[in-house]
Design a protein around this motif. Structure first.
Motif, mmCIF file in Angstrom:
data_model
loop_
_atom_site.group_PDB
_atom_site.id
_atom_site.type_symbol
_atom_site.label_atom_id
_atom_site.label_comp_id
_atom_site.label_asym_id
_atom_site.label_seq_id
_atom_site.Cartn_x
_atom_site.Cartn_y
_atom_site.Cartn_z
ATOM 1 N N PHE A 205 9.591 59.374 4.059
ATOM 2 C CA PHE A 205 8.778 60.279 3.266
ATOM 3 C C PHE A 205 8.922 61.457 3.976
ATOM 4 O O PHE A 205 8.804 62.515 3.217
ATOM 5 C CB PHE A 205 7.566 59.658 3.221
ATOM 6 C CG PHE A 205 6.472 60.307 2.134
ATOM 7 C CD1 PHE A 205 6.540 59.855 0.834
ATOM 8 C CD2 PHE A 205 5.647 61.599 2.688
ATOM 9 C CE1 PHE A 205 5.668 60.581 0.065
ATOM 10 C CE2 PHE A 205 4.976 61.839 1.713
ATOM 11 C CZ PHE A 205 4.744 61.630 0.634
ATOM 12 N N PHE A 206 8.650 61.862 5.331
ATOM 13 C CA PHE A 206 8.719 63.029 5.989
ATOM 14 C C PHE A 206 9.633 63.714 5.734
ATOM 15 O O PHE A 206 9.903 65.084 5.681
ATOM 16 C CB PHE A 206 8.211 62.875 7.307
ATOM 17 C CG PHE A 206 7.289 63.961 7.977
ATOM 18 C CD1 PHE A 206 7.265 65.006 7.545
ATOM 19 C CD2 PHE A 206 7.184 63.607 9.436
ATOM 20 C CE1 PHE A 206 6.581 66.143 8.124
ATOM 21 C CE2 PHE A 206 6.399 64.804 10.142
ATOM 22 C CZ PHE A 206 6.389 66.132 9.475
ATOM 23 N N ARG A 207 10.957 62.935 6.161
ATOM 24 C CA ARG A 207 12.135 63.837 5.768
ATOM 25 C C ARG A 207 12.545 64.470 4.237
ATOM 26 O O ARG A 207 12.717 65.317 4.265
ATOM 27 C CB ARG A 207 13.371 62.828 6.197
ATOM 28 C CG ARG A 207 14.835 63.272 5.860
ATOM 29 C CD ARG A 207 15.807 62.131 6.070
ATOM 30 N NE ARG A 207 17.291 62.583 5.750
ATOM 31 C CZ ARG A 207 17.490 62.588 4.311
ATOM 32 N NH1 ARG A 207 16.684 62.096 3.423
ATOM 33 N NH2 ARG A 207 18.769 63.064 4.153
ATOM 34 N N ASN A 208 12.223 63.497 3.565
ATOM 35 C CA ASN A 208 12.145 64.058 2.162
ATOM 36 C C ASN A 208 11.438 65.109 1.664
ATOM 37 O O ASN A 208 11.571 66.125 0.821
ATOM 38 C CB ASN A 208 12.127 62.809 0.935
ATOM 39 C CG ASN A 208 13.133 61.821 1.144
ATOM 40 O OD1 ASN A 208 14.115 62.010 1.834
ATOM 41 N ND2 ASN A 208 12.857 60.555 0.769
ATOM 42 N N ALA A 209 10.256 65.029 2.184
ATOM 43 C CA ALA A 209 9.178 66.069 2.101
ATOM 44 C C ALA A 209 9.562 67.419 2.726
ATOM 45 O O ALA A 209 9.610 68.478 2.194
ATOM 46 C CB ALA A 209 7.656 65.992 2.565
#
Length: 313
Positions: A205-209
């Motif tokens: 999620f963090f990477r995609n954000a």
């Protein structure tokens, strides 16, 4: 991800140790802190983008551009004003998008927080059950210590029974402890699986954000540059000659210059155009009286009756 890395690498040979669990929890807390910092960054960036957009919008609308310009340059300035308005609106829109991303990050953090709290509660309860079982074992073992056993053996009939009962109680508590240990071990594995799944979800999620945020910033640059390109195209259509000609045709005041200033001699009223470099206009009023010419024998323009000089006419 299979979720097998955490449960196979965070054990301790000491049954009383919880270092593996504590290491995982510390890592998860650090990840949660990083997500919160990124969420705060998105909110702050949204405020900056919104303020920049509103300030830019206010500047472009504060004073109409190109009021005194004409023709092609005025059209270019009109395009410039329109595109600056669009850039400002795009920054305001980006601010709204960033706030939405910050909201999603906050929801994701809260979801993981609840899951982690549930897993932690179950795990810690099993730890307490294990501790209680261990204490019961120690209490039982103390009852059957060697000195007490010697006293029990003295009492013949009761000694064997007492020792056997004590041993049975001890074995019972050992079995209970091992059962609790197995339950705790099973719960530890479940907690590790939940925590690893959470960590995988958080990293993803963090990477995609972050990736999405970079795309948003890149898109903002592309959008702004496309709008600036419209201004550049408009400026390419700007013609210096046409603007000069347009200004002259719209604002010209006349094509006849002032007439030449005539020179008029006080003694000779004939008017002639003042030669270059000669005194004219107001300079004549400030001139001194003409000097009395000297009589020259061969000069036919002058005479000298009664010692008074006159200009010959």
């Amino acid at each position: 991800m299979t979720g097998s890395l955490f449960k196979g690498n965070f054990w301790s040979s000491d049954i009383l140790s919880s270092i593996g669990y504590e290491t995982i929890i510390q890592h998860l807390n650090t990840g949660r802190k990083n997500c919160k910092e990124f969420e705060d960054f998105l909110k702050e960036r949204a405020s900056i983008e919104e303020k920049y957009g509103k300030d830019l919008l206010g500047l472009s609308r504060k004073k109409p551009c190109g009021q005194s310009e004409t023709n092609t340059l005025k059209r270019a300035l009109d395009v410039f004003k329109l595109q600056i308005d669009s850039v400002a609106q795009s920054h305001i829109q980006l601010a709204q998008t960033l706030r939405e991303e910050a909201r999603k990050m906050e929801e994701f953090r809260e979801k993981q927080k609840l899951q982690r709290k549930k897993a932690k509660k179950n795990y810690e309860q099993k730890c307490r059950d294990k501790d209680e079982a261990e204490q019961a074992v120690h209490r039982s073992a103390n009852v059957a210590n060697p000195k007490q056993q010697e006293k029990l053996f003295v009492k013949l009939a009761t000694s064997k029974t007492a020792v056997e009962d004590s041993d049975k109680a001890y074995m019972l508590h050992i079995n209970t402890l091992d059962k609790v240990r197995e339950e705790w071990q099973s719960e530890h594995i479940k907690a590790c699986e939940v925590f690893e799944t959470q960590e995988c979800e958080r990293i993803n999620f963090f990477r995609n954000a972050l990736w999405l945020h970079m795309n948003q910033l890149s898109q903002q640059c592309v959008t702004s540059d496309n709008m600036y390109e419209e201004v550049r195209k408009s400026l390419e259509m700007c013609s210096i000659e046409k603007d000069i000609e347009y200004f002259v045709n719209q604002r010209k005041t006349g094509q006849t210059p002032p007439a030449p200033i005539m020179y008029e001699n006080f003694y000779c009223p004939q008017k002639n155009a003042a030669p270059p470099g000669k005194a004219t206009g107001s300079d004549l009023a400030r001139r001194r009286p003409l000097p009395i010419p000297k009589s020259l024998p061969d000069d036919p323009d002058y005479s000298l009756p009664d010692n008074y000089s006159l200009i010959y006419q």
